[in-house]
Design an enzyme around this catalytic site. Structure first.
Site, PDB file in Angstrom:
ATOM      1  N   ARG A 104       0.852  -1.183   0.000  1.00 24.44           N
ATOM      2  CA  ARG A 104       0.000   0.000   0.000  1.00 24.44           C
ATOM      3  C   ARG A 104       0.889   1.234   0.000  1.00 24.44           C
ATOM      4  O   ARG A 104       1.665   1.425   0.936  1.00 24.44           O
ATOM      5  CB  ARG A 104      -0.888  -0.045   1.248  1.00 24.44           C
ATOM      6  CG  ARG A 104      -1.992   0.942   1.246  1.00 24.44           C
ATOM      7  CD  ARG A 104      -2.875   0.744   2.447  1.00 24.44           C
ATOM      8  NE  ARG A 104      -2.259   1.206   3.682  1.00 24.44           N
ATOM      9  CZ  ARG A 104      -2.931   1.467   4.792  1.00 24.44           C
ATOM     10  NH1 ARG A 104      -4.231   1.266   4.828  1.00 24.44           N
ATOM     11  NH2 ARG A 104      -2.317   1.895   5.867  1.00 24.44           N
ATOM     12  N   THR A 108      -0.578   7.645  -1.270  1.00 19.41           N
ATOM     13  CA  THR A 108      -1.881   7.569  -1.962  1.00 19.41           C
ATOM     14  C   THR A 108      -2.806   6.539  -1.314  1.00 19.41           C
ATOM     15  O   THR A 108      -4.014   6.558  -1.552  1.00 19.41           O
ATOM     16  CB  THR A 108      -1.691   7.138  -3.424  1.00 19.41           C
ATOM     17  OG1 THR A 108      -1.162   5.799  -3.428  1.00 19.41           O
ATOM     18  CG2 THR A 108      -0.733   8.068  -4.156  1.00 19.41           C
ATOM     19  N   ASP A 200       1.495  -2.545  12.013  1.00 17.43           N
ATOM     20  CA  ASP A 200       1.774  -3.023  10.654  1.00 17.43           C
ATOM     21  C   ASP A 200       2.082  -4.519  10.700  1.00 17.43           C
ATOM     22  O   ASP A 200       3.112  -4.940  11.226  1.00 17.43           O
ATOM     23  CB  ASP A 200       2.959  -2.251  10.059  1.00 17.43           C
ATOM     24  CG  ASP A 200       3.126  -2.581   8.586  1.00 17.43           C
ATOM     25  OD1 ASP A 200       2.978  -1.665   7.752  1.00 17.43           O
ATOM     26  OD2 ASP A 200       3.377  -3.762   8.256  1.00 17.43           O
ATOM     27  N   ASP A 203       5.454  -5.723   9.099  1.00 18.98           N
ATOM     28  CA  ASP A 203       6.629  -5.356   9.903  1.00 18.98           C
ATOM     29  C   ASP A 203       6.709  -6.200  11.171  1.00 18.98           C
ATOM     30  O   ASP A 203       7.794  -6.606  11.598  1.00 18.98           O
ATOM     31  CB  ASP A 203       6.565  -3.874  10.277  1.00 18.98           C
ATOM     32  CG  ASP A 203       6.896  -2.974   9.094  1.00 18.98           C
ATOM     33  OD1 ASP A 203       7.536  -3.458   8.136  1.00 18.98           O
ATOM     34  OD2 ASP A 203       6.509  -1.794   9.132  1.00 18.98           O
TER      35      ASP A 203
HETATM   36  O1  LIG Z   1      -6.862  -2.487   3.130  1.00 14.83           O
HETATM   37  P1  LIG Z   1      -5.669  -1.682   2.764  1.00 14.83           P
HETATM   38  O2  LIG Z   1      -5.850  -0.212   3.086  1.00 14.83           O
HETATM   39  O3  LIG Z   1      -5.212  -1.891   1.351  1.00 14.83           O
HETATM   40  O4  LIG Z   1      -4.495  -2.106   3.744  1.00 14.83           O
HETATM   41  C1  LIG Z   1      -4.218  -3.413   4.043  1.00 14.83           C
HETATM   42  C2  LIG Z   1      -2.916  -3.839   3.414  1.00 14.83           C
HETATM   43  O5  LIG Z   1      -1.820  -3.165   4.049  1.00 14.83           O
HETATM   44  C3  LIG Z   1      -0.899  -4.128   4.553  1.00 14.83           C
HETATM   45  O6  LIG Z   1       0.083  -4.412   3.632  1.00 14.83           O
HETATM   46  P2  LIG Z   1       1.359  -3.461   3.429  1.00 14.83           P
HETATM   47  O7  LIG Z   1       1.114  -2.444   2.362  1.00 14.83           O
HETATM   48  O8  LIG Z   1       1.789  -2.904   4.748  1.00 14.83           O
HETATM   49  O9  LIG Z   1       2.446  -4.454   2.865  1.00 14.83           O
HETATM   50  P3  LIG Z   1       3.266  -5.578   3.654  1.00 14.83           P
HETATM   51  O10 LIG Z   1       2.334  -6.744   3.847  1.00 14.83           O
HETATM   52  O11 LIG Z   1       4.398  -5.882   2.744  1.00 14.83           O
HETATM   53  O12 LIG Z   1       3.709  -4.987   4.953  1.00 14.83           O
HETATM   54  C4  LIG Z   1      -1.777  -5.322   4.827  1.00 14.83           C
HETATM   55  O13 LIG Z   1      -1.055  -6.507   4.953  1.00 14.83           O
HETATM   56  C5  LIG Z   1      -2.719  -5.310   3.663  1.00 14.83           C
HETATM   57  O14 LIG Z   1      -2.202  -5.943   2.504  1.00 14.83           O
HETATM   58  O1  LIG Z   2      -3.600  -1.282  10.435  1.00 14.50           O
HETATM   59  C1  LIG Z   2      -3.056  -1.639   9.375  1.00 14.50           C
HETATM   60  C2  LIG Z   2      -3.444  -1.137   8.120  1.00 14.50           C
HETATM   61  C3  LIG Z   2      -2.821  -1.583   7.013  1.00 14.50           C
HETATM   62  N1  LIG Z   2      -1.830  -2.488   7.141  1.00 14.50           N
HETATM   63  C4  LIG Z   2      -1.431  -2.979   8.330  1.00 14.50           C
HETATM   64  O2  LIG Z   2      -0.524  -3.826   8.405  1.00 14.50           O
HETATM   65  N2  LIG Z   2      -2.066  -2.553   9.427  1.00 14.50           N
HETATM   66 MG   LIG Z   3       2.985  -3.683   5.984  1.00 10.42          MG
END
Ligand SMILES: O=P(O)(O)OC[C@H]1O[C@H](OP(=O)(O)OP(=O)(O)O)[C@H](O)[C@@H]1O
Ligand SMILES: O=c1cc[nH]c(=O)[nH]1
Ligand SMILES: [Mg+2]
Length: 209
Positions: A104, A108, A200, A203
Protein backbone atom coordinates in the site's frame (compact mmCIF):
# COMPACT_ATOMS: atom_id res chain seq x y z
CA UNK A 1 -24.19 -9.00 -0.70
CA UNK A 2 -21.32 -11.10 0.60
CA UNK A 3 -21.59 -12.40 4.14
CA UNK A 4 -19.28 -11.26 6.93
CA UNK A 5 -18.50 -14.11 9.31
CA UNK A 6 -16.85 -13.14 12.60
CA UNK A 7 -14.95 -16.08 14.08
CA UNK A 8 -15.09 -15.13 17.72
CA UNK A 9 -14.21 -18.46 19.31
CA UNK A 10 -12.59 -18.02 22.76
CA UNK A 11 -9.31 -19.55 21.54
CA UNK A 12 -9.17 -17.07 18.66
CA UNK A 13 -10.04 -14.12 20.93
CA UNK A 14 -7.38 -15.15 23.43
CA UNK A 15 -4.64 -15.46 20.83
CA UNK A 16 -5.68 -12.26 19.07
CA UNK A 17 -5.20 -10.32 22.31
CA UNK A 18 -1.53 -11.33 22.41
CA UNK A 19 -1.15 -10.68 18.67
CA UNK A 20 -2.35 -7.10 19.25
CA UNK A 21 -0.04 -6.50 22.23
CA UNK A 22 2.88 -4.32 21.14
CA UNK A 23 5.17 -6.20 23.55
CA UNK A 24 4.73 -9.44 21.59
CA UNK A 25 7.89 -10.01 19.54
CA UNK A 26 8.13 -11.38 15.99
CA UNK A 27 8.69 -15.02 16.98
CA UNK A 28 5.61 -15.22 19.17
CA UNK A 29 3.63 -13.02 16.75
CA UNK A 30 4.35 -15.45 13.90
CA UNK A 31 3.40 -18.47 16.03
CA UNK A 32 0.14 -16.88 17.14
CA UNK A 33 -0.84 -15.81 13.61
CA UNK A 34 -0.17 -19.36 12.45
CA UNK A 35 -2.31 -20.82 15.24
CA UNK A 36 -5.22 -18.44 14.64
CA UNK A 37 -5.07 -19.15 10.90
CA UNK A 38 -5.28 -22.87 11.63
CA UNK A 39 -8.34 -22.33 13.80
CA UNK A 40 -9.94 -20.09 11.14
CA UNK A 41 -9.38 -22.78 8.48
CA UNK A 42 -11.80 -25.01 10.37
CA UNK A 43 -14.69 -22.57 9.92
CA UNK A 44 -13.72 -21.29 6.47
CA UNK A 45 -13.99 -24.84 5.11
CA UNK A 46 -17.29 -25.65 6.81
CA UNK A 47 -19.18 -25.77 3.48
CA UNK A 48 -16.80 -28.11 1.64
CA UNK A 49 -18.81 -30.83 -0.09
CA UNK A 50 -18.54 -34.42 1.09
CA UNK A 51 -18.94 -37.71 -0.69
CA UNK A 52 -19.70 -41.12 0.70
CA UNK A 53 -17.28 -44.02 0.40
CA UNK A 54 -17.34 -47.55 1.69
CA UNK A 55 -14.59 -48.66 4.07
CA UNK A 56 -13.86 -51.61 6.28
CA UNK A 57 -13.30 -51.09 9.97
CA UNK A 58 -11.68 -53.97 11.89
CA UNK A 59 -15.26 -55.00 12.78
CA UNK A 60 -17.39 -54.52 9.68
CA UNK A 61 -18.01 -52.72 6.41
CA UNK A 62 -19.44 -49.23 6.76
CA UNK A 63 -19.90 -45.97 4.93
CA UNK A 64 -17.82 -42.91 5.68
CA UNK A 65 -17.65 -39.36 4.33
CA UNK A 66 -14.65 -37.71 2.76
CA UNK A 67 -14.06 -34.29 1.20
CA UNK A 68 -15.09 -34.68 -2.44
CA UNK A 69 -12.15 -33.76 -4.64
CA UNK A 70 -12.51 -29.97 -4.29
CA UNK A 71 -9.49 -28.16 -5.56
CA UNK A 72 -8.45 -25.43 -3.17
CA UNK A 73 -6.06 -22.53 -3.60
CA UNK A 74 -4.54 -20.38 -0.88
CA UNK A 75 -3.60 -16.90 -2.08
CA UNK A 76 -1.60 -14.87 0.43
CA UNK A 77 -1.23 -11.16 -0.29
CA UNK A 78 2.48 -10.48 0.30
CA UNK A 79 4.00 -9.84 2.62
CA UNK A 80 1.71 -10.11 5.61
CA UNK A 81 -0.55 -12.81 4.14
CA UNK A 82 2.42 -15.19 4.21
CA UNK A 83 1.99 -15.41 7.98
CA UNK A 84 -1.35 -17.16 7.47
CA UNK A 85 -0.25 -19.80 4.95
CA UNK A 86 1.37 -22.44 7.17
CA UNK A 87 -1.54 -22.56 9.62
CA UNK A 88 -4.01 -23.02 6.76
CA UNK A 89 -1.81 -25.63 5.06
CA UNK A 90 -1.60 -27.66 8.25
CA UNK A 91 -5.36 -28.28 7.89
CA UNK A 92 -5.50 -28.19 4.07
CA UNK A 93 -2.26 -29.90 3.00
CA UNK A 94 -3.39 -30.52 -0.59
CA UNK A 95 -4.14 -26.87 -1.33
CA UNK A 96 -1.95 -25.14 -3.91
CA UNK A 97 -0.52 -21.75 -3.00
CA UNK A 98 -0.44 -18.69 -5.26
CA UNK A 99 1.27 -15.43 -4.30
CA UNK A 100 0.18 -11.87 -5.06
CA UNK A 101 2.63 -9.16 -4.04
CA UNK A 102 0.99 -5.84 -3.18
CA UNK A 103 2.05 -2.97 -0.99
CA UNK A 104 0.00 0.00 0.00
CA UNK A 105 1.58 3.26 -1.10
CA UNK A 106 1.84 5.28 2.13
CA UNK A 107 0.95 8.57 0.36
CA UNK A 108 -1.88 7.57 -1.96
CA UNK A 109 -2.94 4.47 0.08
CA UNK A 110 -3.44 2.76 -3.29
CA UNK A 111 -2.18 -0.83 -3.71
CA UNK A 112 0.89 -1.31 -5.92
CA UNK A 113 1.44 -4.76 -7.45
CA UNK A 114 4.99 -6.11 -7.58
CA UNK A 115 4.71 -9.91 -7.84
CA UNK A 116 2.35 -12.63 -8.97
CA UNK A 117 2.71 -16.39 -9.30
CA UNK A 118 -0.43 -18.51 -9.39
CA UNK A 119 -1.18 -22.23 -9.87
CA UNK A 120 -1.72 -23.01 -13.60
CA UNK A 121 -5.30 -24.17 -13.00
CA UNK A 122 -6.26 -21.24 -10.80
CA UNK A 123 -9.66 -20.70 -12.44
CA UNK A 124 -10.80 -24.22 -11.45
CA UNK A 125 -10.00 -23.74 -7.76
CA UNK A 126 -11.93 -22.51 -4.77
CA UNK A 127 -9.72 -19.70 -3.53
CA UNK A 128 -9.01 -18.54 0.00
CA UNK A 129 -7.42 -15.09 -0.13
CA UNK A 130 -5.27 -14.39 2.94
CA UNK A 131 -4.31 -11.05 4.44
CA UNK A 132 -4.24 -10.34 8.19
CA UNK A 133 -5.37 -6.72 7.72
CA UNK A 134 -8.39 -5.33 5.84
CA UNK A 135 -8.01 -1.55 6.28
CA UNK A 136 -9.29 0.63 3.41
CA UNK A 137 -9.95 -2.56 1.46
CA UNK A 138 -7.85 -1.33 -1.48
CA UNK A 139 -5.41 -4.25 -1.42
CA UNK A 140 -8.03 -6.98 -1.06
CA UNK A 141 -10.24 -5.42 -3.73
CA UNK A 142 -7.31 -5.18 -6.17
CA UNK A 143 -6.30 -8.80 -5.48
CA UNK A 144 -9.87 -10.02 -6.08
CA UNK A 145 -10.14 -7.90 -9.27
CA UNK A 146 -6.95 -9.55 -10.49
CA UNK A 147 -8.08 -13.09 -9.64
CA UNK A 148 -11.41 -12.53 -11.39
CA UNK A 149 -9.57 -11.27 -14.49
CA UNK A 150 -7.82 -14.66 -14.48
CA UNK A 151 -11.22 -16.38 -14.53
CA UNK A 152 -11.61 -17.23 -10.81
CA UNK A 153 -15.19 -17.20 -9.61
CA UNK A 154 -15.05 -18.75 -6.15
CA UNK A 155 -13.19 -16.57 -3.67
CA UNK A 156 -13.34 -16.22 0.11
CA UNK A 157 -11.42 -13.48 1.90
CA UNK A 158 -9.89 -14.36 5.29
CA UNK A 159 -8.44 -11.62 7.52
CA UNK A 160 -7.54 -11.39 11.19
CA UNK A 161 -8.70 -7.81 11.69
CA UNK A 162 -10.98 -5.68 9.52
CA UNK A 163 -12.04 -2.05 9.67
CA UNK A 164 -15.68 -1.32 8.82
CA UNK A 165 -14.43 0.81 5.90
CA UNK A 166 -12.57 -2.17 4.39
CA UNK A 167 -15.55 -4.48 4.72
CA UNK A 168 -17.80 -1.91 3.00
CA UNK A 169 -15.31 -1.47 0.16
CA UNK A 170 -14.98 -5.21 -0.54
CA UNK A 171 -18.72 -5.81 -0.24
CA UNK A 172 -19.45 -3.01 -2.72
CA UNK A 173 -16.81 -4.08 -5.25
CA UNK A 174 -17.28 -7.84 -4.85
CA UNK A 175 -20.71 -8.78 -3.46
CA UNK A 176 -20.06 -12.46 -4.26
CA UNK A 177 -17.10 -12.71 -1.85
CA UNK A 178 -17.70 -13.79 1.76
CA UNK A 179 -15.37 -12.26 4.34
CA UNK A 180 -14.12 -14.22 7.38
CA UNK A 181 -12.56 -12.17 10.18
CA UNK A 182 -11.47 -12.74 13.77
CA UNK A 183 -12.42 -9.17 14.71
CA UNK A 184 -14.12 -6.10 13.27
CA UNK A 185 -12.34 -3.15 14.85
CA UNK A 186 -13.56 0.38 15.47
CA UNK A 187 -12.17 2.53 12.65
CA UNK A 188 -9.18 3.71 10.62
CA UNK A 189 -6.89 6.47 11.90
CA UNK A 190 -5.63 9.41 9.82
CA UNK A 191 -2.87 7.19 8.33
CA UNK A 192 -5.45 4.51 7.46
CA UNK A 193 -4.17 2.12 10.15
CA UNK A 194 -6.78 0.04 11.94
CA UNK A 195 -7.74 1.20 15.46
CA UNK A 196 -7.06 -0.50 17.84
CA UNK A 197 -5.59 -3.01 15.34
CA UNK A 198 -2.13 -4.49 15.77
CA UNK A 199 0.08 -2.01 13.89
CA UNK A 200 1.77 -3.02 10.65
CA UNK A 201 1.28 -6.77 10.28
CA UNK A 202 4.11 -7.23 7.76
CA UNK A 203 6.63 -5.36 9.90
CA UNK A 204 5.61 -7.26 13.03
CA UNK A 205 5.82 -10.64 11.28
CA UNK A 206 9.20 -10.03 9.72
CA UNK A 207 10.77 -7.60 12.19
CA UNK A 208 11.28 -4.88 9.62
CA UNK A 209 10.61 -1.90 11.87
O1 LIG B 1 -6.86 -2.49 3.13
P1 LIG B 1 -5.67 -1.68 2.76
O2 LIG B 1 -5.85 -0.21 3.09
O3 LIG B 1 -5.21 -1.89 1.35
O4 LIG B 1 -4.49 -2.11 3.74
C1 LIG B 1 -4.22 -3.41 4.04
C2 LIG B 1 -2.92 -3.84 3.41
O5 LIG B 1 -1.82 -3.16 4.05
C3 LIG B 1 -0.90 -4.13 4.55
O6 LIG B 1 0.08 -4.41 3.63
P2 LIG B 1 1.36 -3.46 3.43
O7 LIG B 1 1.11 -2.44 2.36
O8 LIG B 1 1.79 -2.90 4.75
O9 LIG B 1 2.45 -4.45 2.86
P3 LIG B 1 3.27 -5.58 3.65
O10 LIG B 1 2.33 -6.74 3.85
O11 LIG B 1 4.40 -5.88 2.74
O12 LIG B 1 3.71 -4.99 4.95
C4 LIG B 1 -1.78 -5.32 4.83
O13 LIG B 1 -1.06 -6.51 4.95
C5 LIG B 1 -2.72 -5.31 3.66
O14 LIG B 1 -2.20 -5.94 2.50
O1 LIG C 1 -3.60 -1.28 10.43
C1 LIG C 1 -3.06 -1.64 9.37
C2 LIG C 1 -3.44 -1.14 8.12
C3 LIG C 1 -2.82 -1.58 7.01
N1 LIG C 1 -1.83 -2.49 7.14
C4 LIG C 1 -1.43 -2.98 8.33
O2 LIG C 1 -0.52 -3.83 8.40
N2 LIG C 1 -2.07 -2.55 9.43
MG1 LIG D 1 2.98 -3.68 5.98
Amino acid sequence: MGKVIVLDHPLIKHKLTFIRDKNTGSKEFRELVKEVSMLMAYEVTRDLPLEEIEIETPITTTKGQIISGKKLGLIPILRAGLGMVDGMLSILPAAKVGHIGLYRDPETLKPVEYYCKLPYDIEERELILLDPMLATGGSATAAIDFLKEKGCNSIKLVCLIAAPEGIDAVQKAHPDVDIYVASIDEKLNEDAYIVPGLGDAGDRLFGTK
